[in-house]
Motif scaffolding. Structure first.
Motif, PDB file in Angstrom:
ATOM      1  N   GLN A 119      -4.338  -8.602   4.330  1.00 50.45           N
ATOM      2  CA  GLN A 119      -3.183  -8.565   5.216  1.00 50.45           C
ATOM      3  C   GLN A 119      -2.030  -8.487   3.994  1.00 50.45           C
ATOM      4  O   GLN A 119      -0.756  -7.642   4.352  1.00 50.45           O
ATOM      5  CB  GLN A 119      -2.793  -9.773   6.021  1.00 50.45           C
ATOM      6  N   ASP A 120      -2.111  -9.150   2.953  1.00 57.23           N
ATOM      7  CA  ASP A 120      -0.997  -8.946   1.962  1.00 57.23           C
ATOM      8  C   ASP A 120      -1.331  -8.210   0.697  1.00 57.23           C
ATOM      9  O   ASP A 120      -0.189  -7.306   0.269  1.00 57.23           O
ATOM     10  CB  ASP A 120      -0.922 -10.501   1.500  1.00 57.23           C
ATOM     11  N   ARG A 121      -2.494  -8.042   0.324  1.00 56.02           N
ATOM     12  CA  ARG A 121      -2.754  -7.167  -0.653  1.00 56.02           C
ATOM     13  C   ARG A 121      -4.047  -6.280  -0.445  1.00 56.02           C
ATOM     14  O   ARG A 121      -4.944  -6.473  -1.258  1.00 56.02           O
ATOM     15  CB  ARG A 121      -2.891  -8.065  -2.117  1.00 56.02           C
ATOM     16  N   PRO A 122      -4.166  -5.323   0.244  1.00 57.21           N
ATOM     17  CA  PRO A 122      -5.310  -4.571   0.821  1.00 57.21           C
ATOM     18  C   PRO A 122      -5.720  -3.543  -0.508  1.00 57.21           C
ATOM     19  O   PRO A 122      -4.803  -3.423  -1.223  1.00 57.21           O
ATOM     20  CB  PRO A 122      -4.971  -3.835   1.876  1.00 57.21           C
ATOM     21  N   TRP A 123      -7.136  -3.567  -0.725  1.00 58.76           N
ATOM     22  CA  TRP A 123      -7.441  -2.961  -2.088  1.00 58.76           C
ATOM     23  C   TRP A 123      -6.719  -1.556  -2.176  1.00 58.76           C
ATOM     24  O   TRP A 123      -6.911  -0.556  -1.513  1.00 58.76           O
ATOM     25  CB  TRP A 123      -8.855  -2.989  -2.112  1.00 58.76           C
ATOM     26  N   LEU A 124      -5.981  -1.170  -3.163  1.00 62.34           N
ATOM     27  CA  LEU A 124      -5.426   0.089  -3.636  1.00 62.34           C
ATOM     28  C   LEU A 124      -4.504   0.610  -2.624  1.00 62.34           C
ATOM     29  O   LEU A 124      -4.453   1.905  -2.467  1.00 62.34           O
ATOM     30  CB  LEU A 124      -6.495   1.288  -3.848  1.00 62.34           C
ATOM     31  N   GLN A 125      -3.807   0.076  -1.825  1.00 65.75           N
ATOM     32  CA  GLN A 125      -3.140   0.097  -0.563  1.00 65.75           C
ATOM     33  C   GLN A 125      -1.712  -0.656  -0.752  1.00 65.75           C
ATOM     34  O   GLN A 125      -1.458  -1.659  -1.463  1.00 65.75           O
ATOM     35  CB  GLN A 125      -3.794  -0.132   0.570  1.00 65.75           C
ATOM     36  N   ASP A 126      -0.611  -0.297   0.046  1.00 60.95           N
ATOM     37  CA  ASP A 126       0.589  -0.874   0.211  1.00 60.95           C
ATOM     38  C   ASP A 126       0.869  -1.093   1.685  1.00 60.95           C
ATOM     39  O   ASP A 126       1.006  -0.570   2.620  1.00 60.95           O
ATOM     40  CB  ASP A 126       1.626   0.197  -0.116  1.00 60.95           C
ATOM     41  N   PRO A 127       0.733  -2.654   1.867  1.00 56.84           N
ATOM     42  CA  PRO A 127       0.960  -3.101   3.319  1.00 56.84           C
ATOM     43  C   PRO A 127       2.216  -3.057   3.830  1.00 56.84           C
ATOM     44  O   PRO A 127       2.351  -3.090   4.914  1.00 56.84           O
ATOM     45  CB  PRO A 127       0.492  -4.618   2.918  1.00 56.84           C
ATOM     46  N   ARG A 128       3.104  -2.388   2.844  1.00 56.87           N
ATOM     47  CA  ARG A 128       4.589  -2.356   3.355  1.00 56.87           C
ATOM     48  C   ARG A 128       4.640  -1.145   4.304  1.00 56.87           C
ATOM     49  O   ARG A 128       5.779  -0.729   4.965  1.00 56.87           O
ATOM     50  CB  ARG A 128       5.678  -2.433   2.317  1.00 56.87           C
ATOM     51  N   LEU A 129       3.778  -0.224   4.318  1.00 64.00           N
ATOM     52  CA  LEU A 129       3.960   1.269   4.523  1.00 64.00           C
ATOM     53  C   LEU A 129       4.056   1.043   6.255  1.00 64.00           C
ATOM     54  O   LEU A 129       4.804   2.102   6.769  1.00 64.00           O
ATOM     55  CB  LEU A 129       2.905   2.046   4.406  1.00 64.00           C
ATOM     56  N   TRP A 130       3.439   0.375   6.951  1.00 62.27           N
ATOM     57  CA  TRP A 130       3.740   0.330   8.698  1.00 62.27           C
ATOM     58  C   TRP A 130       5.154   0.235   8.914  1.00 62.27           C
ATOM     59  O   TRP A 130       5.687   0.579   9.929  1.00 62.27           O
ATOM     60  CB  TRP A 130       2.713  -0.709   8.955  1.00 62.27           C
ATOM     61  N   GLN A 131       6.040  -0.783   7.897  1.00 65.82           N
ATOM     62  CA  GLN A 131       7.270  -0.840   8.108  1.00 65.82           C
ATOM     63  C   GLN A 131       8.222   0.337   7.647  1.00 65.82           C
ATOM     64  O   GLN A 131       9.250   0.678   8.060  1.00 65.82           O
ATOM     65  CB  GLN A 131       7.761  -2.274   7.673  1.00 65.82           C
ATOM     66  N   GLN A 132       7.779   0.859   6.369  1.00 65.55           N
ATOM     67  CA  GLN A 132       8.514   1.777   5.606  1.00 65.55           C
ATOM     68  C   GLN A 132       8.322   3.256   6.166  1.00 65.55           C
ATOM     69  O   GLN A 132       9.238   4.049   5.801  1.00 65.55           O
ATOM     70  CB  GLN A 132       8.436   1.644   4.216  1.00 65.55           C
ATOM     71  N   CYS A 133       7.433   3.368   7.087  1.00 58.46           N
ATOM     72  CA  CYS A 133       7.223   4.933   7.509  1.00 58.46           C
ATOM     73  C   CYS A 133       7.277   4.822   9.071  1.00 58.46           C
ATOM     74  O   CYS A 133       6.987   3.901   9.800  1.00 58.46           O
ATOM     75  CB  CYS A 133       5.909   5.434   7.339  1.00 58.46           C
ATOM     76  N   LYS A 134       8.112   5.707   9.684  1.00 55.28           N
ATOM     77  CA  LYS A 134       8.407   5.818  10.957  1.00 55.28           C
ATOM     78  C   LYS A 134       7.311   5.879  11.855  1.00 55.28           C
ATOM     79  O   LYS A 134       7.171   5.403  12.869  1.00 55.28           O
ATOM     80  CB  LYS A 134       9.509   6.578  11.306  1.00 55.28           C
ATOM     81  N   THR A 135       6.347   6.926  11.350  1.00 53.65           N
ATOM     82  CA  THR A 135       5.121   7.100  12.054  1.00 53.65           C
ATOM     83  C   THR A 135       4.090   6.901  11.012  1.00 53.65           C
ATOM     84  O   THR A 135       4.346   7.082   9.753  1.00 53.65           O
ATOM     85  CB  THR A 135       5.129   8.580  12.526  1.00 53.65           C
ATOM     86  N   SER A 136       2.487   7.114  11.445  1.00 57.32           N
ATOM     87  CA  SER A 136       1.461   7.035  10.755  1.00 57.32           C
ATOM     88  C   SER A 136       1.089   8.423  10.530  1.00 57.32           C
ATOM     89  O   SER A 136       1.619   9.393  11.081  1.00 57.32           O
ATOM     90  CB  SER A 136       0.479   6.168  11.297  1.00 57.32           C
ATOM     91  N   SER A 137       0.187   8.669   9.699  1.00 55.27           N
ATOM     92  CA  SER A 137       0.001  10.127   9.098  1.00 55.27           C
ATOM     93  C   SER A 137      -1.482  10.593   9.960  1.00 55.27           C
ATOM     94  O   SER A 137      -1.632  11.538  10.121  1.00 55.27           O
ATOM     95  CB  SER A 137      -0.564  10.177   7.767  1.00 55.27           C
TER      96      SER A 137
END
Length: 527
Positions: A119-137
């Motif tokens: 939940q905090d440090r997913p491998w090679l990912q940025d968990p903040r994107l669900w908040q910083q992007c209005k929509t998913s890809s």
């Protein structure tokens, strides 16, 4: 930390431990199986090879594994000069396996960094994107060969309206492909503090072909593939993303890539986040967006061939070309300057020459290519492997002879195409050879493609046979005879006298000469 509802229908956090879960396809003798990262390193000396797919995902995985191998062997020391580093590499190879205690210490120290869905440090990912992007890809965007957005459905029926979930062990490789080979241009919009944007830069390996040494075991392949760390002491941090304590700050310039970790895993230009299914066995959605707004620092990858841009006096990575067989790059793996392309061999293959007493006689080179354009178009990925001939680089005069043989094969291939185009142009010239129509205005016809299909596989067999026997005399004549034979095969169906005449007149192009008067149609000049 995202609310549980955004990552499934249950409140319990999902976990996919890349250290313990079986997700990496390997071969042990004749057996195929999957292992996790810990088991892979513990048994690397028993495993014959890694059989990951697709090829771009395999190229990315080898880079990740190389960073880990460098850490557990202490071959990541940027302060060690070439002699000390070579001695240490020899000692590691003499041990015959990775040190179990070093493996345990490294993975236990970074255990939290290897959970794909942490939940905090997913491998090679940025968990903040669900908040910083209005929509998913969308999960279709994650898989490069699936249609996404308004793209038409051709080879895959995973439409945007009903995207099927992706098995997690497969999703790991598509995550890696996006990070290393992702496109430039428009992406999912992201706003991170004062930084925002709707476009991203291309991944560090986009449109390239990389070459990796291959030994008789995964252990040998990994140790031989570790680049000399002191060549990458650029003043920045030598850290892989799973080794850092903090998430990257996208409002600041990207870190200067240094050391094995920084160069191989610290140059990503995309930020991603995967959404798991409730049980964590599938990926159901994804965010794919930009990682940095500022320009990245340049760094050369140790597995790429670099060619010189003569006009600008700079070097660029050789592009992947699905129509170009691996053997045509072989001389660039053995020598620094092939003459025609001013190529600089991959740094890691240059350093393996110091393994003469260990692995050099058995080392092969595997290529992973992804034929893409610089922005969004993905064409085809390729893979291939050479025979155990990297030791040729240490034999006096042999690399040069190999290069000359490759040039002879390519010269005859061009002449063969030119001869067939000339013959077809002469046959189909509406001006009947009076030069009222330029040769270039007449389509090339089917003969050149048919000839290429026949010539290049035979040229490859001839090339490797000559390499194996060290027989480099008369190579021009040998490839010319091959081209002449293919020329006759392709044009064998010709029956009309006028057609046969054009074929015979244009045959001399294979010898590097122009047809005589009348070579185009009844009385034209093909010059």
């Amino acid at each position: 930390m995202p609310p549980p509802a955004s990552f499934g229908s249950v409140a319990a956090p999902r976990s996919y431990d890349l250290l313990e879960r079986d997700w990496i396809p390997v071969r042990e003798g004749e057996k195929r199986k999957k292992v996790g990262l810990r088991r892979l390193f513990e048994c690397a000396h028993l495993l014959s090879d890694i059989e990951a797919a697709p090829p771009p995902g395999a190229a990315a995985l080898w880079r990740v594994l190389t960073v880990i191998a460098a850490r557990v062997t202490r071959l990541d020391d940027m302060a060690a000069g070439s002699d000390a580093w070579n001695d240490r590499q020899g000692d590691v190879l003499a041990e015959g396996r990775f040190d179990p205690d070093a493996i345990m210490e490294y993975f236990d120290r970074h255990r939290d960094g290897f959970d794909l869905f942490d939940q905090d440090r997913p491998w090679l990912q940025d968990p903040r994107l669900w908040q910083q992007c209005k929509t998913s890809s969308g999960v279709n965007k994650l898989v490069m060969f699936r249609p996404a957005g308004n793209n038409q459905v051709w080879f895959n029926h995973a439409t945007e309206a009903s995207p099927p979930p992706l098995r997690t062990d497969e999703a790991v490789f598509h995550l890696l492909i996006q990070l290393y080979y992702g496109p430039s241009g428009q992406c999912t919009p992201r706003t991170a503090g004062t930084a925002s944007g709707v476009n991203s830069k291309a991944g560090p390996l986009r449109r390239t072909i990389s070459f990796h040494p291959v030994g008789t075991t995964v252990f040998e392949s990994l140790v031989a593939g570790i680049p000399q760390a002191h060549h990458y002491n650029h003043g920045g941090p030598d850290q892989a993303p799973w080794e850092t304590d903090d998430l990257p700050d996208p409002t600041k310039p990207p870190p200067r890539p240094s050391g094995v970790g920084g160069v191989l895993t610290g140059r990503f230009q995309h930020a991603l986040l995967l959404q798991p299914s409730p049980d964590g066995e599938y990926v159901t959605d994804a965010w794919i967006t930009w990682a940095w707004r500022d320009q990245e620092f340049p760094a050369e990858d140790p597995y790429l061939i670099y060619q010189k841009n003569v006009k600008e006096d700079t070097y660029y990575a050789r592009y992947a070309d699905a129509s170009r067989a691996l053997w045509r790059d072989f001389d660039a793996l053995l020598m620094e300057d092939t003459g025609d392309s001013k190529a600089r061999r991959p740094a890691v293959l240059k350093s393996v020459e110091d393994l003469r007493g260990f692995l050099l006689p058995v080392l092969r080179a595997r290529a992973y290519g992804f034929d893409q354009d610089g922005q969004t178009r993905d064409k085809e990925w390729t893979t291939g492997i050479t025979p155990a001939t990297l030791a040729l680089a240490a034999e006096d005069g042999v690399p040069y002879s190999v290069s000359q043989m490759r040039k002879s094969a390519e010269m005859m291939g061009r002449r063969l195409e030119d001869a067939l185009r000339g013959a077809w142009s002469a046959i189909n010239d509406p001006s009947n050879g009076e030069r009222k129509v330029q040769r270039t205005d007449i389509p090339p016809g089917p003969w050149p493609a048919d000839a290429a299909f026949r010539y290049w596989p035979q040229a490859e067999r001839l090339f490797w046979e000559r390499v194996r026997t060290r027989h480099f005399d008369g190579v021009v004549v040998a490839f010319r005879q091959l081209a002449l034979g293919v020329y006759d095969e392709v044009t064998a169906s010709a029956a009309m006298p006028r057609v046969k005449r054009a074929i015979e007149l244009n045959r001399v192009r294979i010898y590097g000469r122009k047809p005589q008067q009348g070579g185009q149609g009844q009385g034209g000049n093909t010059a």
